[in-house]
Design a protein around this motif. Structure first.
Motif, PDB file in Angstrom:
ATOM      1  N   TYR A  45      47.328  42.189  57.903  1.00  0.00           N
ATOM      2  CA  TYR A  45      47.376  43.365  57.033  1.00  0.00           C
ATOM      3  C   TYR A  45      48.405  44.355  57.574  1.00  0.00           C
ATOM      4  N   HIS A  46      49.364  44.735  56.722  1.00  0.00           N
ATOM      5  CA  HIS A  46      50.540  45.474  57.186  1.00  0.00           C
ATOM      6  C   HIS A  46      50.211  46.842  57.764  1.00  0.00           C
ATOM      7  N   GLY A  47      49.147  47.488  57.305  1.00  0.00           N
ATOM      8  CA  GLY A  47      48.881  48.845  57.771  1.00  0.00           C
ATOM      9  C   GLY A  47      47.681  48.961  58.687  1.00  0.00           C
ATOM     10  N   ILE A  48      47.139  47.817  59.117  1.00  0.00           N
ATOM     11  CA  ILE A  48      45.881  47.870  59.842  1.00  0.00           C
ATOM     12  C   ILE A  48      46.016  48.569  61.189  1.00  0.00           C
ATOM     13  N   LYS A  49      47.071  48.284  61.934  1.00  0.00           N
ATOM     14  CA  LYS A  49      47.234  48.900  63.252  1.00  0.00           C
ATOM     15  C   LYS A  49      47.484  50.388  63.131  1.00  0.00           C
ATOM     16  N   ASN A  50      48.293  50.769  62.152  1.00  0.00           N
ATOM     17  CA  ASN A  50      48.568  52.193  61.978  1.00  0.00           C
ATOM     18  C   ASN A  50      47.318  52.937  61.524  1.00  0.00           C
ATOM     19  N   TYR A  51      46.495  52.265  60.702  1.00  0.00           N
ATOM     20  CA  TYR A  51      45.282  52.910  60.191  1.00  0.00           C
ATOM     21  C   TYR A  51      44.310  53.203  61.324  1.00  0.00           C
ATOM     22  N   TYR A  52      44.163  52.261  62.243  1.00  0.00           N
ATOM     23  CA  TYR A  52      43.180  52.427  63.311  1.00  0.00           C
ATOM     24  C   TYR A  52      43.749  53.040  64.583  1.00  0.00           C
ATOM     25  N   HIS A  53      45.062  52.954  64.778  1.00  0.00           N
ATOM     26  CA  HIS A  53      45.648  53.456  66.018  1.00  0.00           C
ATOM     27  C   HIS A  53      46.668  54.573  65.789  1.00  0.00           C
ATOM     28  N   GLY A  54      46.968  54.907  64.536  1.00  0.00           N
ATOM     29  CA  GLY A  54      48.014  55.880  64.252  1.00  0.00           C
ATOM     30  C   GLY A  54      47.522  57.313  64.304  1.00  0.00           C
ATOM     31  N   ASN A  55      48.355  58.212  63.737  1.00  0.00           N
ATOM     32  CA  ASN A  55      48.021  59.643  63.690  1.00  0.00           C
ATOM     33  C   ASN A  55      46.976  59.866  62.599  1.00  0.00           C
ATOM     34  N   HIS A  56      45.762  60.254  63.003  1.00  0.00           N
ATOM     35  CA  HIS A  56      44.656  60.377  62.059  1.00  0.00           C
ATOM     36  C   HIS A  56      44.709  61.668  61.244  1.00  0.00           C
ATOM     37  N   SER A  67      35.110  37.203  51.228  1.00  0.00           N
ATOM     38  CA  SER A  67      35.705  37.529  49.932  1.00  0.00           C
ATOM     39  C   SER A  67      35.863  39.039  49.753  1.00  0.00           C
ATOM     40  N   TRP A  68      34.817  39.792  50.049  1.00  0.00           N
ATOM     41  CA  TRP A  68      34.880  41.237  49.875  1.00  0.00           C
ATOM     42  C   TRP A  68      35.782  41.897  50.916  1.00  0.00           C
ATOM     43  N   LEU A  69      35.791  41.347  52.116  1.00  0.00           N
ATOM     44  CA  LEU A  69      36.665  41.903  53.138  1.00  0.00           C
ATOM     45  C   LEU A  69      38.132  41.773  52.722  1.00  0.00           C
ATOM     46  N   LYS A  70      38.493  40.628  52.165  1.00  0.00           N
ATOM     47  CA  LYS A  70      39.869  40.428  51.715  1.00  0.00           C
ATOM     48  C   LYS A  70      40.208  41.344  50.545  1.00  0.00           C
ATOM     49  N   GLN A  71      39.249  41.540  49.638  1.00  0.00           N
ATOM     50  CA  GLN A  71      39.510  42.427  48.496  1.00  0.00           C
ATOM     51  C   GLN A  71      39.756  43.853  48.970  1.00  0.00           C
ATOM     52  N   ASN A  72      39.022  44.277  49.965  1.00  0.00           N
ATOM     53  CA  ASN A  72      39.223  45.624  50.490  1.00  0.00           C
ATOM     54  C   ASN A  72      40.594  45.756  51.146  1.00  0.00           C
ATOM     55  N   LEU A  73      41.044  44.721  51.844  1.00  0.00           N
ATOM     56  CA  LEU A  73      42.371  44.745  52.448  1.00  0.00           C
ATOM     57  C   LEU A  73      43.447  44.797  51.373  1.00  0.00           C
ATOM     58  N   ARG A  74      43.265  44.018  50.309  1.00  0.00           N
ATOM     59  CA  ARG A  74      44.238  44.039  49.208  1.00  0.00           C
ATOM     60  C   ARG A  74      44.237  45.379  48.482  1.00  0.00           C
ATOM     61  N   SER A  75      43.098  46.080  48.537  1.00  0.00           N
ATOM     62  CA  SER A  75      42.984  47.394  47.890  1.00  0.00           C
ATOM     63  C   SER A  75      43.385  48.527  48.820  1.00  0.00           C
ATOM     64  N   ASN A  76      44.049  48.181  49.914  1.00  0.00           N
ATOM     65  CA  ASN A  76      44.534  49.177  50.875  1.00  0.00           C
ATOM     66  C   ASN A  76      43.391  49.992  51.477  1.00  0.00           C
ATOM     67  N   LEU A  77      42.271  49.307  51.744  1.00  0.00           N
ATOM     68  CA  LEU A  77      41.094  49.916  52.381  1.00  0.00           C
ATOM     69  C   LEU A  77      40.517  51.076  51.573  1.00  0.00           C
ATOM     70  N   THR A  78      40.588  50.972  50.269  1.00  0.00           N
ATOM     71  CA  THR A  78      40.082  52.053  49.408  1.00  0.00           C
ATOM     72  C   THR A  78      38.676  51.795  48.894  1.00  0.00           C
ATOM     73  N   MET A  79      38.118  50.606  49.143  1.00  0.00           N
ATOM     74  CA  MET A  79      36.776  50.294  48.653  1.00  0.00           C
ATOM     75  C   MET A  79      35.701  50.811  49.602  1.00  0.00           C
ATOM     76  N   TRP A  80      35.997  50.758  50.895  1.00  0.00           N
ATOM     77  CA  TRP A  80      35.128  51.347  51.911  1.00  0.00           C
ATOM     78  C   TRP A  80      35.943  51.549  53.166  1.00  0.00           C
ATOM     79  N   LYS A  81      35.427  52.363  54.059  1.00  0.00           N
ATOM     80  CA  LYS A  81      36.166  52.705  55.273  1.00  0.00           C
ATOM     81  C   LYS A  81      35.438  52.290  56.548  1.00  0.00           C
ATOM     82  N   LEU A  82      34.128  52.224  56.507  1.00  0.00           N
ATOM     83  CA  LEU A  82      33.357  52.178  57.738  1.00  0.00           C
ATOM     84  C   LEU A  82      33.042  50.755  58.185  1.00  0.00           C
ATOM     85  N   GLY A  83      33.912  50.169  58.992  1.00  0.00           N
ATOM     86  CA  GLY A  83      33.629  48.976  59.774  1.00  0.00           C
ATOM     87  C   GLY A  83      33.053  47.778  59.058  1.00  0.00           C
ATOM     88  N   THR A  84      32.099  47.108  59.713  1.00  0.00           N
ATOM     89  CA  THR A  84      31.582  45.831  59.244  1.00  0.00           C
ATOM     90  C   THR A  84      30.286  45.951  58.459  1.00  0.00           C
TER      91      THR A  84
END
Length: 562
Positions: free
Chosen positions: A318-329, A464-481
């Motif tokens: 996922y292209h933005g995963i590292k920036n999302y979790y390690h970037g400027n919050h 399946s749902w985890l992939k959909q959330n990644l494709r939706s740019n993490l807009t379906m939910w934010k909090l972990g597993t």
């Protein structure tokens, strides 16, 4: 010249020295004062002097540093005794006049501003600005400047209707400063919660070094004669996935010490590759006999491949995963639209632990332990205070997951979680498939029926749902597993008694100690972990009593409380 005073002191005679006598009689007032006049004078003074004293005291208290002479005091008293406003009155009028004037003016480029409102007042007091300069700087500063910029052309007073507008603007500035300080505090707390404490990092390094130099630290766990028990379903099997050696030690120690039959306990501790040597050393050098313990690294599970675990590739690619979790919050966040509570939840959702494979491992338990039928999965931030063997006797009614529901309970702050707390119901897929009022349940202490689980599609639904959330740019939910697990386990959860699992000790400061003592498992979920300095002091002892502070590694690494 000679001067003669009459005996009654009513006239003076002046004669020249040349022999001629020039009579110059000057009438003077009689010294006699009637008793009536004296009485009226005293009465008047008795009436006026208290007022003079009060006014003098007020003037002195108002500006004792700048009015230390009688001359100054006279200049301050004079206008007041005559009913005039004095310099301060003119200053207030000038300020309002200039506030109205600068309201329609642009702030000059390059204007040097004080660093704080207190400094502005200090500089004004020391005559560094005139009234107009003060008004211009006040307009340019912070929230007050923004408020003044948008005031109507009719003037400053239109905003509040009376002279309370100035204090209002000052309070608005203070409120903004407090909000910024609160957000900074939350950010610092986030960094403290996600960082590895120096003592725990030291413990891992020393134990890793011990693994390489001490054969006893490398001894097989468990001993060869106990290997068959790792898949014996007559024993009580606990599973934990963590890279925190100290936390793992507390979970195992508290479980064994609370058990009525510790010899029936088998612990399976899973860790990552970098922590494996240190974790193995700890439990090899600190056995928990008569219980049995196994330590395995994720690299030792042949089943954990990219083909079998799509979440690994999905998260890493996922292209933005590292920036999302390690970037400027804070970058790009509109803090003015956020409450501190919402901002704190967003920070927690961006914890790097959520992209760790250890955090996703629980969804693969049926495959990782193919010979086990029923297990209890524990998070590393829990403490066991009561024998857990009765959990294996709980009837799950054909369900997979025995868990405590989190939508009802005495603590409205902790036990009020429904699907709407985890999912973005403005997303069409979420709104179409989920009920916002459906009750959520807790990870941290779960009974899993692995035989029943293997007959379901829970893992496939999770992926399946985890992939959909990644494709939706993490807009379906934010909090972990937990959110994808809430979906994947729908219809497969059996609620258990809340006394088995008490939540919120890592974020609920008002947790009652009396309730903590009654719970079988207490869970420090949240940022304020007990091994961190930001942990709550009144709740830490429940965890710390299972830390062996006499251990050489713990003592030499200066673990919190040692």
């Amino acid at each position: 010249m000679q001067i003669h005073f009459s005996p009654s002191m009513r006239s003076i005679t002046i004669s020249t020295t040349n022999g001629f006598i020039d009579f110059m009689k000057i009438k003077v007032a009689a010294r006699h004062i009637s008793y009536r006049t004296l009485f009226h004078t005293i009465l008047a003074l008795a009436f006026l002097l208290p007022f003079v004293f009060i006014i003098t005291a007020l003037v002195t208290l108002e500006d004792v540093d700048n009015c230390s002479s009688l001359d100054c005091l006279g200049r301050r008293l004079g206008p007041r005794l005559l009913g005039r406003s004095g310099d301060s009155g003119r200053l207030v009028k000038d300020l309002y006049k200039f506030f109205n004037q600068v309201n329609s003016e642009e702030v000059p480029d390059g204007l040097k501003l004080p660093e704080s409102f207190s400094q502005l007042v200090y500089e004004m007091k020391n005559n560094q600005y005139d009234a107009k300069a003060f008004a211009i700087r006040l307009k340019a500063m912070g929230a007050m400047g923004s408020h003044l910029k948008h005031l109507p052309k009719s003037g400053l007073m239109a905003s509040c209707g009376d002279q309370k507008s100035i204090p209002f603007l000052i309070m608005e500035k203070f409120d903004r400063d407090i909000r910024e300080s609160k957000f900074a505090e939350l950010m610092n707390k986030h960094f403290a919660a996600t960082a590895i404490p120096k003592g725990i990092h030291c413990l891992s390094l020393r134990l890793t070094d011990e693994y390489s130099s001490n054969a006893h630290a490398r001894r097989q766990l468990p001993s060869p004669e106990f290997l068959p028990l790792l898949s014996d379903n007559s024993y009580h099997h606990f599973i934990m996935a963590t890279d925190n050696i100290l936390a793992a030690s507390v979970v195992v120690t508290s479980t064994v010490q609370s058990a009525t039959r510790p010899e029936r306990i088998v612990f399976h501790v899973i860790t990552d590759k970098k922590t494996y040597a240190g974790m193995h050393s700890w439990f090899a050098l600190n056995p928990i006999s008569p219980s049995i313990i196994e330590v395995k690294g994720v690299h030792q599970f042949e089943w954990l491949t990219r083909e079998n675990v799509p979440v690994l590739e999905a998260v890493e690619s996922y292209h933005g995963i590292k920036n999302y979790y390690h970037g400027n919050h804070i970058a790009g966040a509109n803090l003015s639209d956020l409450t501190p509570r919402i901002f704190a939840s967003k920070l927690q959702a961006r914890s790097p632990k959520y992209i760790s494979i250890l955090n996703h491992l629980r969804i693969y338990l049926p495959e990782l332990f193919p010979n086990l039928n029923k297990v209890v999965f524990l998070d590393d931030d829990v403490v066991i205070q009561r024998d857990l063997s009765p959990l294996w006797d709980i009837y799950l009614g054909g369900k997979v997951n025995g868990a405590v529901e989190t939508c009802r309970g005495e603590d409205e702050w902790v036990m009020s979680k429904r699907f709407k707390n985890y999912f973005n119901f403005s997303h069409p897929l979420i709104a179409k498939n989920l009920d916002p009022n459906e009750c959520a349940w807790a990870y941290g202490m779960n009974i899993f029926d692995l035989r029943t689980w293997r007959r379901t599609r829970i893992r496939a639904t999770y992926h399946s749902w985890l992939k959909q959330n990644l494709r939706s740019n993490l807009t379906m939910w934010k909090l972990g597993t937990l959110p994808p697990a809430l979906i994947a386990f729908r219809g497969h959860v059996q609620p258990i008694d809340p006394s088995w699992h008490m939540l919120g000790l890592g974020y609920q400061f008002k947790t009652k100690v009396e309730n903590v003592k009654k719970a079988a498992v207490i869970h420090y979920n949240g940022q304020s972990k007990p091994w961190l300095e930001i942990g709550f002091e009144h709740l830490r002892p429940f965890w710390a009593k299972y830390v062996n502070y006499s251990n050489d590694f713990v003592r030499n690494c200066h673990i919190l409380g040692a």
